[in-house]
Design an enzyme around this catalytic site. Sequence first.
Site, short mmCIF file in Angstrom:
data_model
loop_
_atom_site.label_atom_id
_atom_site.label_comp_id
_atom_site.label_asym_id
_atom_site.label_seq_id
_atom_site.Cartn_x
_atom_site.Cartn_y
_atom_site.Cartn_z
N ASP A 1 0.83 -1.21 0.00
CA ASP A 1 0.00 0.00 0.00
C ASP A 1 0.87 1.27 0.00
O ASP A 1 1.98 1.26 0.52
CB ASP A 1 -0.91 -0.02 1.24
N ASN B 1 -11.02 -2.25 -5.30
CA ASN B 1 -10.24 -1.34 -6.16
C ASN B 1 -10.90 -1.10 -7.52
O ASN B 1 -10.57 -0.13 -8.21
CB ASN B 1 -8.81 -1.85 -6.36
#
Length: 244
Positions: free
Chosen positions: A21, A69
């Site tokens: 991330d 996502n």
Amino acid sequence: MSLINSINRERLPKHVAIIMDGNGRWAMQKGKPRIFGHQSGTNAVRTTIEAAAEIGIEYLTLYAFSTENWKRPKMEVEALMALLITSINDELDNLVKNKIKLNIIGDTGQLPISVQKKISAALNATKSCSKMTLTIALSYSGRWEILEAVKKLIKNNPLLDIETLTEAKFSKYLSTHNLPDPELLIRTSGEYRLSNFLLWQLAYAELYFTKALWPDFSKEEFFGAIIDFQGRERRFGKTSEQLG
Ligand code: IPE
Ligand code: IPE
Ligand code: MG
């Protein structure tokens, strides 16, 4: 001196999972578009695979794209899909050379056909590799996976006697059926959550969080996480004394 020398090779986790991330923030900090961060993140992927292979980790699992996502702006999603293709093109020879077997988990039917084809070819090219299994989670989420497992279980066993169902039998229906549970989960970028990653499999994983943004994640960061893991006492519900 590299941290690699402080790693106890007798006590390595078999399986390390990583939530990669912070690509977007890394790029924004440099005044660049988010996709620049994703591109740079692929270097950290290569470095991490190398680091894991170097110390003999058997299973490495990377969260590359979550079910959630898909909700990102179309342009970013498209750029990520294109990047997947270039990454496979660039890395496939290296995977084969280093005997790394590729494995993909997730709802891959959602991916563009071009990506699906690339993946099939890469899976095929690495299928007899046996030094390390590299699993990439694509269009993956833990809840999706558990629900899929329940559906498959019922479909394959319409007359199932539920009393005979065990954790071991259920896990055979998960997309990770051929992987041991990760002992160590690393998340970069200073976020402290699982974001729907391997919800079943991480039940007893040691969690390691680093503030480093993914493109800055280095071999030393990886080795640091392994050393931290080796200092943990894994009790699995027992008392310290019982562990002897
Ligand atoms: C991780 O980086 C990559 C993906 C989720 C695809 P992010 O894109 O989430 O980066 P941040 O968290 O916005 O900085
Ligand atoms: C988790 O990162 C998914 C991946 C790394 C692929 P996100 O950036 O999507 O997670 P949230 O939205 O911050 O929880
Ligand atoms: Mg993020």
